[in-house]
Write a protein that holds these residues in place. Sequence first.
Motif, short mmCIF file in Angstrom:
data_model
loop_
_atom_site.label_atom_id
_atom_site.label_comp_id
_atom_site.label_asym_id
_atom_site.label_seq_id
_atom_site.Cartn_x
_atom_site.Cartn_y
_atom_site.Cartn_z
N THR A 248 31.17 16.02 -48.01
CA THR A 248 30.24 15.40 -48.97
C THR A 248 28.81 15.28 -48.41
OG1 THR A 248 31.07 13.26 -48.19
CG2 THR A 248 31.98 14.09 -50.25
N TRP B 9 24.70 13.50 -48.33
CA TRP B 9 24.17 12.15 -48.12
C TRP B 9 23.59 11.53 -49.39
CZ3 TRP B 9 19.23 12.37 -49.74
CH2 TRP B 9 18.59 13.60 -49.68
N LYS C 266 35.15 14.61 -44.47
CA LYS C 266 33.99 14.57 -43.57
C LYS C 266 32.76 14.15 -44.36
CE LYS C 266 30.57 17.00 -42.34
NZ LYS C 266 29.63 15.91 -42.02
N THR D 49 26.64 13.01 -41.98
CA THR D 49 26.31 12.20 -40.80
C THR D 49 25.18 11.21 -41.11
OG1 THR D 49 26.96 14.11 -39.51
CG2 THR D 49 25.76 12.41 -38.33
N GLY E 279 28.47 18.89 -39.53
CA GLY E 279 29.02 19.95 -40.36
C GLY E 279 29.44 21.14 -39.53
N THR F 186 30.38 19.49 -51.66
CA THR F 186 29.12 19.30 -52.38
C THR F 186 28.01 19.30 -51.35
OG1 THR F 186 30.13 18.06 -54.17
CG2 THR F 186 27.77 17.77 -53.87
N GLY F 187 26.96 20.09 -51.62
CA GLY F 187 25.84 20.15 -50.68
C GLY F 187 24.92 21.29 -51.04
N SER F 188 24.25 21.81 -50.03
CA SER F 188 23.23 22.82 -50.30
C SER F 188 23.84 24.21 -50.52
CB SER F 188 22.25 22.87 -49.13
OG SER F 188 22.95 23.30 -47.98
N THR G 78 24.77 26.22 -47.16
CA THR G 78 26.04 25.81 -46.56
C THR G 78 27.21 26.25 -47.44
OG1 THR G 78 24.88 23.85 -45.74
CG2 THR G 78 27.25 23.84 -45.54
N MET H 169 26.62 22.63 -55.88
CA MET H 169 25.44 22.81 -55.03
C MET H 169 24.15 22.45 -55.76
SD MET H 169 26.95 26.16 -53.13
CE MET H 169 27.29 26.99 -54.66
N GLY H 170 23.09 23.15 -55.47
CA GLY H 170 21.76 22.71 -55.90
C GLY H 170 21.46 22.87 -57.38
N CYS I 159 20.90 16.11 -57.27
CA CYS I 159 21.12 17.51 -57.64
C CYS I 159 20.69 17.74 -59.09
CB CYS I 159 22.57 17.89 -57.43
SG CYS I 159 23.69 16.73 -58.19
N GLU J 141 14.70 24.68 -55.26
CA GLU J 141 14.98 23.24 -55.21
C GLU J 141 14.11 22.58 -54.14
OE1 GLU J 141 18.83 21.84 -53.62
OE2 GLU J 141 19.06 20.70 -55.48
N PHE K 289 31.72 17.48 -64.33
CA PHE K 289 30.41 17.52 -63.70
C PHE K 289 30.30 18.77 -62.85
CE2 PHE K 289 27.25 16.91 -60.51
CZ PHE K 289 26.25 16.18 -61.13
P1 NAP Z 1 24.15 20.17 -46.71
O1 NAP Z 1 23.19 20.22 -45.60
O2 NAP Z 1 24.72 21.44 -47.21
O3 NAP Z 1 25.31 19.17 -46.23
C1 NAP Z 1 26.38 18.81 -47.06
C2 NAP Z 1 27.59 18.51 -46.21
O4 NAP Z 1 28.03 19.71 -45.59
C3 NAP Z 1 27.31 17.52 -45.08
O5 NAP Z 1 28.43 16.70 -44.90
C4 NAP Z 1 27.11 18.44 -43.89
O6 NAP Z 1 27.36 17.82 -42.64
C5 NAP Z 1 28.14 19.51 -44.19
N1 NAP Z 1 27.92 20.78 -43.49
C6 NAP Z 1 26.76 21.26 -42.97
N2 NAP Z 1 26.99 22.46 -42.37
C7 NAP Z 1 28.30 22.74 -42.52
C8 NAP Z 1 29.14 23.81 -42.12
N3 NAP Z 1 28.67 24.86 -41.44
N4 NAP Z 1 30.44 23.78 -42.44
C9 NAP Z 1 30.95 22.74 -43.14
N5 NAP Z 1 30.22 21.67 -43.54
C10 NAP Z 1 28.90 21.68 -43.24
O7 NAP Z 1 23.53 19.44 -47.98
P2 NAP Z 1 22.72 18.06 -48.03
O8 NAP Z 1 21.33 18.32 -47.61
O9 NAP Z 1 23.50 17.01 -47.34
O10 NAP Z 1 22.77 17.71 -49.58
C11 NAP Z 1 21.77 18.05 -50.49
C12 NAP Z 1 22.22 19.21 -51.35
O11 NAP Z 1 23.39 18.83 -52.06
C13 NAP Z 1 21.20 19.58 -52.41
O12 NAP Z 1 21.09 20.96 -52.49
C14 NAP Z 1 21.79 19.01 -53.68
O13 NAP Z 1 21.38 19.66 -54.86
C15 NAP Z 1 23.25 19.20 -53.43
N6 NAP Z 1 24.05 18.31 -54.28
C16 NAP Z 1 24.77 18.88 -55.30
C17 NAP Z 1 25.52 18.09 -56.16
C18 NAP Z 1 26.32 18.71 -57.27
O14 NAP Z 1 27.29 18.09 -57.70
N7 NAP Z 1 25.99 19.90 -57.76
C19 NAP Z 1 25.53 16.71 -55.98
C20 NAP Z 1 24.78 16.16 -54.94
C21 NAP Z 1 24.06 16.99 -54.08
P3 NAP Z 1 26.22 17.09 -41.75
O15 NAP Z 1 25.02 16.95 -42.63
O16 NAP Z 1 26.84 15.81 -41.38
O17 NAP Z 1 25.99 17.98 -40.58
#
Ligand code: NAP
Length: 496
Positions: free
Chosen positions: A151, A153, A177, A180, A210, A229-231, A234, A253-254, A286, A387, A454
């Motif tokens: 997940t 942040w 996980k 952080t 991550g 959920t994240g970038s 990743t 994602m984004g 997001c 984004e 969603f």
């Molecule tokens: P991120 O950098 O991709 O991190 C997301 C999660 O992935 C964190 O827990 C991170 O861990 C982990 N991670 C990083 N590298 C990894 C790897 N190589 N393998 C496995 N896990 C890994 O994203 P963020 O900056 O936290 O979040 C912002 C993004 O999330 C934006 O793009 C936003 O649009 C998107 N988002 C999307 C939604 C949706 O539902 N569509 C909702 C909310 C957010 P650590 O950071 O702890 O290292």
Amino acid sequence: MAIQLETRKLANFINGEWVEVSESTGVTNPATGEEIVQVPLSNTSDVEKAVQAAKEAQKEWALVPAPQRAEVLYRVGYLLKERKERLSQLLTQENGKVIEEARGEVQEGIDMAFYIAGEGRRLFGQTTPAELKNKFAMSQRAPVGVVGIITPWNFPIAIATWKSFPAIIAGNAVVWKPATETPIMAYELAKIFEEAGLPKGVINVVFGSGSTVGDAFVHHTDIRVISFTGSNDTGRNIAAACGKQLKKVSLEMGGKNAVIVMDDADLELAVEAILWSAFGTSGQRCTACSRVIVHEAVKETLEERLLAAMENLTIGNGLNESIKVGPIINKAGIDKIKSYIETGKNEGAKLLAGGYELTEGEYRQGNYFAPTLFTDATADMRIAQEEIFGPVVSLIPVKSFEEAIEVNNGVEYGLSSSIFTNDVNRVFKAQRDLDTGIVYVNAGTTGAEIHLPFGGTKGTGNGHRDSGVQALDVFTEWKAVYVDYSGTLQRAQIDV
Ligand code: NAP
């Protein structure tokens, strides 16, 4: 006085035990720059212990009748409700979002608990006629086993509930996980699961980076589903790694979400909605609105009204109830926003307001960025395509409804969109033609409710959905069951 955590260092939650890890790093309050807590930096052997605990626990959990699994989630819901204010205050401290929004996020978790607990008495499959005599046919959902949840942040508790609750009700065990940057919500939620009586090992929280913990989840052969959920960067790497292993993966994602304002729109309402969607959570959602596609006939009026309304945005520490815009999560976030401001100027967009970091006086210790408005952007500019994840919104003038739809759809993402119009024909055409997973009419781009699916199309995801009954599809396998009670060998398609 802000609510304090009772510990200065968090521990992993594995097999129902709180397990300390020697390595750790500080978690900073983005509003004040103060360290709030130390978060463990776990290694792959911690992951291994969590996965083995989950694997063992899942065998028993899958045999617990789903209505009884639901009882635990109802208790989780009541505990979340009881602790809503405590959780909201801690959430504001670790993430920065203003307290009103933090309360909204915790409420989302409460709603999710009660909604998905109801699935304990549904988890519907189908019964269907069989094509042969004295034969019975049905489909049912089966748990997949151990589920890995990763997940971000920006919604540290809501997104975790969207994923873990459906996984648990369906009879899976979870390794989670959290990001952080924001581990406190995970710690608090794990405590709630423990108090609610979830059997040991059904949920396990492993803190860490991550690249170590997340990567170990992705590559672990006993984890059969990754829900991330994240970038996009990743997510893409995770999808590729899961693809090689034929592992199921759900990606959210984004986004590059837009509000469309037509010439017949209620402009006052549109201004309110744009402010809320663009500058709420300091644009770090997001679903945040980062483009306003405006009909040229109302462009100037909209600019004037937006500028006037932006004057009333108060910026600061989100624990203060009067603050509307909180800090940016960290310095890297600030740097990214700054670079997009330069890009926008160089591309020829006109900066109408903001565009700078706030560094003086009360803002000195935190990460603050002024709400920013560009106008005269064109659809192909990078600020209109990529984004930014900050309080930056760009107005893109268009000549017609058709052009507005085309501009909305002309980005790689497909999460959320919105249209302001009072023309019923346009409303129905827009909800058909906007190619995003979420569409709002006469409301901003944010504000999803948990009982609807969603997620997004195109580069936002890979076809799955968080929340809603659809979330169950991520965490279950469909099983088709045939019972032949004819006492003879009946061959399908042949003995009909
Ligand atoms: P991120 O950098 O991709 O991190 C997301 C999660 O992935 C964190 O827990 C991170 O861990 C982990 N991670 C990083 N590298 C990894 C790897 N190589 N393998 C496995 N896990 C890994 O994203 P963020 O900056 O936290 O979040 C912002 C993004 O999330 C934006 O793009 C936003 O649009 C998107 N988002 C999307 C939604 C949706 O539902 N569509 C909702 C909310 C957010 P650590 O950071 O702890 O290292």
